[in-house]
Design an enzyme around this catalytic site. Structure first.
Site, mmCIF file in Angstrom:
data_model
loop_
_atom_site.group_PDB
_atom_site.id
_atom_site.type_symbol
_atom_site.label_atom_id
_atom_site.label_comp_id
_atom_site.label_asym_id
_atom_site.label_seq_id
_atom_site.Cartn_x
_atom_site.Cartn_y
_atom_site.Cartn_z
ATOM 1 N N PRO A 44 8.093 8.804 7.440
ATOM 2 C CA PRO A 44 7.782 9.993 6.641
ATOM 3 C C PRO A 44 8.446 9.971 5.252
ATOM 4 O O PRO A 44 7.872 10.459 4.289
ATOM 5 C CB PRO A 44 8.320 11.136 7.500
ATOM 6 C CG PRO A 44 8.194 10.620 8.904
ATOM 7 C CD PRO A 44 8.486 9.151 8.813
ATOM 8 N N ALA A 46 9.614 7.009 3.678
ATOM 9 C CA ALA A 46 9.652 5.667 3.070
ATOM 10 C C ALA A 46 8.368 4.905 3.343
ATOM 11 O O ALA A 46 8.039 4.619 4.501
ATOM 12 C CB ALA A 46 10.836 4.872 3.613
ATOM 13 N N GLY A 47 7.634 4.612 2.260
ATOM 14 C CA GLY A 47 6.405 3.831 2.388
ATOM 15 C C GLY A 47 6.499 2.588 1.525
ATOM 16 O O GLY A 47 6.872 1.514 1.997
ATOM 17 N N SER A 48 6.216 2.762 0.236
ATOM 18 C CA SER A 48 6.304 1.618 -0.681
ATOM 19 C C SER A 48 7.706 1.005 -0.675
ATOM 20 O O SER A 48 7.863 -0.210 -0.745
ATOM 21 C CB SER A 48 5.984 2.073 -2.114
ATOM 22 O OG SER A 48 4.721 2.666 -2.182
ATOM 23 N N ILE A 73 0.640 5.184 11.479
ATOM 24 C CA ILE A 73 0.600 3.934 12.240
ATOM 25 C C ILE A 73 -0.774 3.752 12.900
ATOM 26 O O ILE A 73 -1.137 4.477 13.829
ATOM 27 C CB ILE A 73 1.729 3.877 13.294
ATOM 28 C CG1 ILE A 73 3.092 4.121 12.616
ATOM 29 C CG2 ILE A 73 1.697 2.544 14.035
ATOM 30 C CD1 ILE A 73 3.403 3.214 11.427
ATOM 31 N N GLU A 158 -1.416 -9.908 5.612
ATOM 32 C CA GLU A 158 -2.144 -8.632 5.710
ATOM 33 C C GLU A 158 -2.894 -8.333 4.403
ATOM 34 O O GLU A 158 -4.035 -7.871 4.409
ATOM 35 C CB GLU A 158 -1.130 -7.524 6.017
ATOM 36 C CG GLU A 158 -1.766 -6.169 6.238
ATOM 37 C CD GLU A 158 -0.723 -5.080 6.510
ATOM 38 O OE1 GLU A 158 0.405 -5.401 6.935
ATOM 39 O OE2 GLU A 158 -1.050 -3.907 6.275
ATOM 40 N N GLN A 195 -33.869 -1.225 -16.192
ATOM 41 C CA GLN A 195 -32.841 -2.127 -16.727
ATOM 42 C C GLN A 195 -31.426 -1.615 -16.426
ATOM 43 O O GLN A 195 -30.511 -2.397 -16.141
ATOM 44 C CB GLN A 195 -33.016 -2.306 -18.234
ATOM 45 C CG GLN A 195 -32.114 -3.396 -18.790
ATOM 46 C CD GLN A 195 -32.203 -3.511 -20.295
ATOM 47 O OE1 GLN A 195 -32.201 -2.503 -21.010
ATOM 48 N NE2 GLN A 195 -32.293 -4.714 -20.784
ATOM 49 N N THR A 281 0.411 -0.418 -2.405
ATOM 50 C CA THR A 281 -0.524 0.246 -3.330
ATOM 51 C C THR A 281 -0.838 -0.638 -4.544
ATOM 52 O O THR A 281 -0.146 -1.627 -4.796
ATOM 53 C CB THR A 281 0.096 1.567 -3.850
ATOM 54 O OG1 THR A 281 1.286 1.232 -4.596
ATOM 55 C CG2 THR A 281 0.455 2.518 -2.711
HETATM 56 C C1 LIG Z 1 -5.099 5.053 7.030
HETATM 57 C C2 LIG Z 1 -3.750 4.427 6.864
HETATM 58 C C3 LIG Z 1 -3.320 3.499 7.795
HETATM 59 C C4 LIG Z 1 -2.039 2.950 7.690
HETATM 60 N N1 LIG Z 1 -1.596 2.087 8.662
HETATM 61 C C5 LIG Z 1 -0.283 1.709 8.654
HETATM 62 C C6 LIG Z 1 0.256 0.952 9.745
HETATM 63 O O1 LIG Z 1 -0.431 0.596 10.700
HETATM 64 N N2 LIG Z 1 1.577 0.649 9.710
HETATM 65 C C7 LIG Z 1 2.390 1.014 8.686
HETATM 66 O O2 LIG Z 1 3.572 0.718 8.727
HETATM 67 N N3 LIG Z 1 1.902 1.714 7.627
HETATM 68 C C8 LIG Z 1 0.584 2.074 7.596
HETATM 69 N N4 LIG Z 1 0.082 2.790 6.534
HETATM 70 C C9 LIG Z 1 0.991 3.180 5.457
HETATM 71 C C10 LIG Z 1 0.711 2.509 4.120
HETATM 72 O O3 LIG Z 1 1.089 1.165 4.123
HETATM 73 C C11 LIG Z 1 1.470 3.353 3.066
HETATM 74 O O4 LIG Z 1 0.773 4.598 2.964
HETATM 75 C C12 LIG Z 1 1.550 2.667 1.719
HETATM 76 O O5 LIG Z 1 2.401 1.552 1.769
HETATM 77 C C13 LIG Z 1 2.077 3.624 0.634
HETATM 78 O O6 LIG Z 1 3.240 4.266 1.036
HETATM 79 P P1 LIG Z 1 3.361 5.866 0.939
HETATM 80 O O7 LIG Z 1 2.139 6.450 1.552
HETATM 81 O O8 LIG Z 1 4.670 6.257 1.495
HETATM 82 O O9 LIG Z 1 3.307 6.166 -0.609
HETATM 83 P P2 LIG Z 1 4.569 6.281 -1.592
HETATM 84 O O10 LIG Z 1 5.435 5.068 -1.436
HETATM 85 O O11 LIG Z 1 5.204 7.606 -1.393
HETATM 86 O O12 LIG Z 1 3.860 6.219 -3.006
HETATM 87 C C14 LIG Z 1 3.303 7.364 -3.634
HETATM 88 C C15 LIG Z 1 2.796 6.941 -5.021
HETATM 89 O O13 LIG Z 1 3.899 6.449 -5.796
HETATM 90 C C16 LIG Z 1 3.586 5.149 -6.262
HETATM 91 N N5 LIG Z 1 4.804 4.333 -6.315
HETATM 92 C C17 LIG Z 1 5.748 4.163 -5.351
HETATM 93 N N6 LIG Z 1 6.671 3.290 -5.751
HETATM 94 C C18 LIG Z 1 6.305 2.869 -6.986
HETATM 95 C C19 LIG Z 1 6.849 1.940 -7.934
HETATM 96 N N7 LIG Z 1 7.960 1.239 -7.667
HETATM 97 N N8 LIG Z 1 6.185 1.765 -9.108
HETATM 98 C C20 LIG Z 1 5.052 2.478 -9.392
HETATM 99 N N9 LIG Z 1 4.488 3.349 -8.526
HETATM 100 C C21 LIG Z 1 5.108 3.537 -7.347
HETATM 101 C C22 LIG Z 1 2.613 4.580 -5.252
HETATM 102 O O14 LIG Z 1 1.851 3.509 -5.809
HETATM 103 C C23 LIG Z 1 1.772 5.813 -4.949
HETATM 104 O O15 LIG Z 1 0.788 5.976 -5.939
HETATM 105 C C24 LIG Z 1 -1.204 3.311 6.602
HETATM 106 C C25 LIG Z 1 -1.673 4.226 5.645
HETATM 107 C C26 LIG Z 1 -2.909 4.780 5.778
HETATM 108 C C27 LIG Z 1 -3.352 5.777 4.746
#
Ligand SMILES: Cc1cc2nc3c(=O)[nH]c(=O)nc-3n(C[C@H](O)[C@H](O)[C@H](O)COP(=O)(O)OP(=O)(O)OC[C@H]3O[C@@H](n4cnc5c(N)ncnc54)[C@H](O)[C@@H]3O)c2cc1C
Length: 295
Positions: A44, A46-48, A73, A158, A195, A281
């Protein structure tokens, strides 16, 4: 996506880093289709920023005790086991992250919400909680403290398979739309003979082919044992953007029919959008590419 998550996200690390016992317990039944796998990186908060994960595994004698939460997930609701990324040494930064294989039926594993989403409806997406989940020492996948590097390796495959999927989906949308443009008439002619639309097809075909060449050339290098992170990131970025743009044009060429479920284009349009977010992303891909030039 449910299948790709199983075949190209969750199981390759077992093949690469697993012990023989782990391969027999998880990989063999996964390949046979008797066990479903999922991969848990995102949380919740930590993603990127993978290194910011908070889920912990603490050693307790012969066991590890896992606490935390994972979200988004894929397969989380139907999986038999999860490839799990968590901190084993929170003070060690990138060197304090480890991978585990966790059975999803263990006490303390809670499959919370089934999340509703824009597209990819054939796959389930879960919010998961891990509350004092006890796993044996043998659940550690690869070396303790090497999890960050190992999951970065997983992400390369991946991203590459995701890029290939984008090329396939864009080509499929193109083919369907080309057929539609020969069958649909307006102002006394096939719409594809305007066209304005002919040029749209020419642009889309060029973009799809450019993405295909980039993906194939990079995949060939990866298959030959190279680790071309820059080109994988480029392929993922370019193919995902291309697929979204192509599907948008295909929907437009279908007119009102494009907005209707029966033609399937609106589904592809919705499904494709994920590729600019999942597995890293667009912005993260750009950052990886930029950093590869020493910036
Ligand atoms: C349908 C779906 C299925 C998924 N399945 C899985 C799975 O099976 N397992 C799993 O582990 N994850 C899964 N994910 C998670 C997915 O990998 C993450 O949503 C993704 O990595 C982005 O993380 P976040 O959503 O936390 O976005 P955030 O990290 O919160 O990012 C939000 C915004 O900030 C931007 N941002 C963040 N850091 C930077 C930076 N350093 N520079 C510039 N911009 C930045 C991002 O590009 C984005 O636009 C899934 C997601 C979805 C939507």
């Amino acid at each position: 996506m449910g299948v790709a998550s199983h075949t190209d996200m969750a199981t390759p690390p077992i093949h690469r880093f697993g012990t023989e016992a782990q391969k027999q317990r998880y990989l063999v039944p996964a390949i046979a289709g008797r066990k479903i796998a999922c991969l848990g990186i995102t949380e919740p908060d930590a993603g990127s920023d993978v290194a910011a994960i908070r889920t912990r595994a603490v050693r307790a004698g012969d066991e590890w005790v896992i606490d935390g939460a994972k979200t988004y997930i894929t397969n989380g609701h139907r999986a038999d086991f999860i490839g799990f990324v968590c901190k084993t040494d929170p003070d060690a930064g990138h060197d304090g992250i480890s991978l585990f294989l966790v059975d999803m039926h263990l006490p303390g594993v809670v499959r919370e919400q089934r999340l509703e989403k824009l597209g990819m409806h054939a796959s389930d997406t879960a919010l998961l909680a891990f509350d004092g989940v006890r796993v044996p020492a043998g659940a550690l996948l690869g070396e303790a403290g090497k999890g960050f590097y190992n999951i970065m390796w997983e992400l390369q495959g991946e991203r590459l398979i995701g890029a290939a999927g984008c090329v396939a989906a864009a080509q499929n949308a193109f083919d369907k739309t080309l057929l539609y443009a020969t069958e649909r008439h307006a102002f006394g002619r096939q719409i594809g003979r305007f066209q304005a639309l002919r040029h749209k097809f020419a642009e889309m075909a060029t973009e799809i082919e450019a993405a295909r060449q980039l993906v194939y050339a990079t995949a060939a290098r990866f298959a030959d044992g190279e680790y071309p992170v820059r080109e994988i990131s480029m392929a993922k970025l370019y193919a995902a953007r291309m697929a979204c743009a192509v599907c948008d044009e295909c929907l437009q060429i279908h007119g009102g029919a494009g907005y209707m479920k029966e033609f399937g284009i609106e589904r592809t349009w919705r499904d494709m959008r994920l590729n600019r977010i999942g597995a890293g992303t667009d912005e993260i891909m750009l950052d990886v590419i930029g950093r590869s030039y020493g910036l």
